[in-house]
Design an enzyme around this catalytic site. Structure first.
Site, short mmCIF file in Angstrom:
data_model
loop_
_atom_site.label_atom_id
_atom_site.label_comp_id
_atom_site.label_asym_id
_atom_site.label_seq_id
_atom_site.Cartn_x
_atom_site.Cartn_y
_atom_site.Cartn_z
N ASP A 159 0.13 3.42 5.83
CA ASP A 159 0.22 2.16 5.71
C ASP A 159 -0.53 1.35 6.57
OD1 ASP A 159 2.15 -0.05 5.59
OD2 ASP A 159 2.63 -0.05 7.75
N SER A 160 -0.72 0.08 6.61
CA SER A 160 -1.71 -0.92 7.25
C SER A 160 -1.51 -0.67 8.76
CB SER A 160 -1.61 -2.33 6.66
OG SER A 160 -0.14 -2.71 7.04
N CYS A 199 3.40 1.61 1.93
CA CYS A 199 3.14 0.09 2.24
C CYS A 199 3.31 -0.74 0.92
CB CYS A 199 1.70 0.01 2.61
SG CYS A 199 0.85 -1.61 2.91
N GLU A 240 3.64 -5.91 14.57
CA GLU A 240 2.45 -5.29 15.01
C GLU A 240 2.05 -5.68 16.73
OE1 GLU A 240 0.06 -2.97 13.33
OE2 GLU A 240 1.58 -2.71 12.13
N CYS A 286 8.71 -5.04 2.52
CA CYS A 286 7.73 -4.68 3.28
C CYS A 286 7.94 -3.35 4.14
CB CYS A 286 7.03 -6.04 4.01
SG CYS A 286 6.09 -5.57 5.27
N HIS A 323 7.40 -2.65 7.22
CA HIS A 323 7.47 -3.03 8.61
C HIS A 323 8.90 -3.68 8.85
CE1 HIS A 323 3.13 -2.85 8.73
NE2 HIS A 323 3.18 -3.02 10.14
N1 DGL Z 1 3.89 -2.67 5.82
C1 DGL Z 1 3.06 -3.14 4.61
C2 DGL Z 1 3.98 -3.60 3.40
O1 DGL Z 1 4.83 -2.77 3.24
C3 DGL Z 1 2.08 -4.13 5.07
C4 DGL Z 1 2.19 -5.15 5.89
C5 DGL Z 1 0.92 -5.86 6.19
O2 DGL Z 1 -0.08 -5.19 6.53
O3 DGL Z 1 0.75 -7.14 5.97
O4 DGL Z 1 3.71 -4.48 2.74
#
Ligand code: DGL
Length: 279
Positions: free
Chosen positions: A15-16, A78, A163, A197, A199
């Site tokens: 993931d990012s 992600c 984050e 997402c 996150h």
């Molecule tokens: N967690 C990621 C997603 O599912 C990326 C969020 C990001 O880096 O902006 O899209």
């Protein structure tokens, strides 16, 4: 072609940043016997508002790093990377890097279950700007369930809130409520809201507080896990190439101490983290 190790190895989850931890958690609940490597590109997160090209390049670097570290199978935990990079990596890169390795995403497994969950046939997607602009959810869902109306809203501030370890603060309430009110205003018939997402489940207490009672919230972890289990059933050859000692190792492009501190809040356990550079 790159000479990657032929020895069986762990499953890679990328993931990012911290978001993929929600996917890893879901997968480990269902498939605890496997070994996992988690890689968060925290130094370059968020990916959400980055261009197609940049997300593709960063994701490709991460996949190659996980292959280098011995993974035969990588899950892009992600949505932004799944939306913007997965297909190109599968079609253009894998045949050159190693045609026997696999990279899977998180959008398809979510699209597959959604038609079984909605009664009203109106579904909302909350995701990053990149995922919404790619229309990946709409396309994937309507390929499988053509009677379902899909409304997507980007939530550009949610990932930076997470984050930066602000998910529990009153400030987070304001931004969560604002986007939920907006999507429910766009389509009041929505009865199922996808957290598109990885996150966003970290904001779950806030999301639950502001979502109308009749609307179910869909987080992806358990569906990605079920889809992976099914994948192994259909691909015993890949299953045999994944080691099973129940271990997890974490890698970050950021400072490992910083990762450890924030990851502890989501994982509720002390973790070992190593720094890696991606290039
Ligand atoms: N967690 C990621 C997603 O599912 C990326 C969020 C990001 O880096 O902006 O899209």
């Amino acid at each position: 072609m790159t000479a990657y190790s032929k020895q069986p190895g762990p499953i890679g989850v990328f993931d990012s940043g911290y978001g993929g931890l929600t996917i890893l958690h879901g997968i480990r609940q269902l498939l605890p016997e496997y070994d996992y490597l988690y890689l968060g590109d925290n130094a370059r997160a968020p990916y959400g508002s980055r261009s197609f090209d940049v997300v593709y390049q960063f994701t490709r670097q991460a996949v190659m790093k996980l292959f280098d570290l011995g993974c035969h199978l990588v899950i892009l935990g992600c949505n932004t990377a799944s939306a913007k990079a997965l297909r190109t990596i599968q079609q253009n890169d894998l045949p050159k890097l190693d045609p026997d390795r696999r990279v899977l995403g998180v959008i398809r497994p979510t699209a597959e279950v959604i038609g079984k969950l909605t009664q009203s046939r109106h579904v909302g997607v909350l995701a990053t700007e990149g995922t919404i602009k790619s229309h990946s959810y709409k396309l994937e869902i309507q390929k499988l369930w053509d009677d379902v109306t899909v409304t997507g809203i980007p939530c550009p501030l949610w990932v930076p809130i997470i984050e930066n370890n602000e998910a529990d603060t009153p400030g987070a309430d304001y931004f969560v409520k604002k986007r939920i009110d907006l999507i429910m205003e766009r389509d009041p018939l929505i009865d199922t809201l996808i957290l598109g997402c990885t996150h966003y489940p970290i904001l779950m207490p806030k999301i639950q507080k502001h979502v109308p009672k009749n609307v179910q919230i869909v987080a992806q972890g358990e569906y990605v896990a079920e889809s992976l289990k099914d994948y192994f059933r259909r691909h015993p050859d890949m299953d045999a190439r994944c080691t099973k000692h129940g271990s997890v190792k974490y890698f970050t492009t950021e400072n490992p101490e910083k990762f450890k501190e924030t990851a502890r809040i989501f994982l509720h356990e002390q973790v070992d983290v190593e720094h890696v550079d991606l290039e």
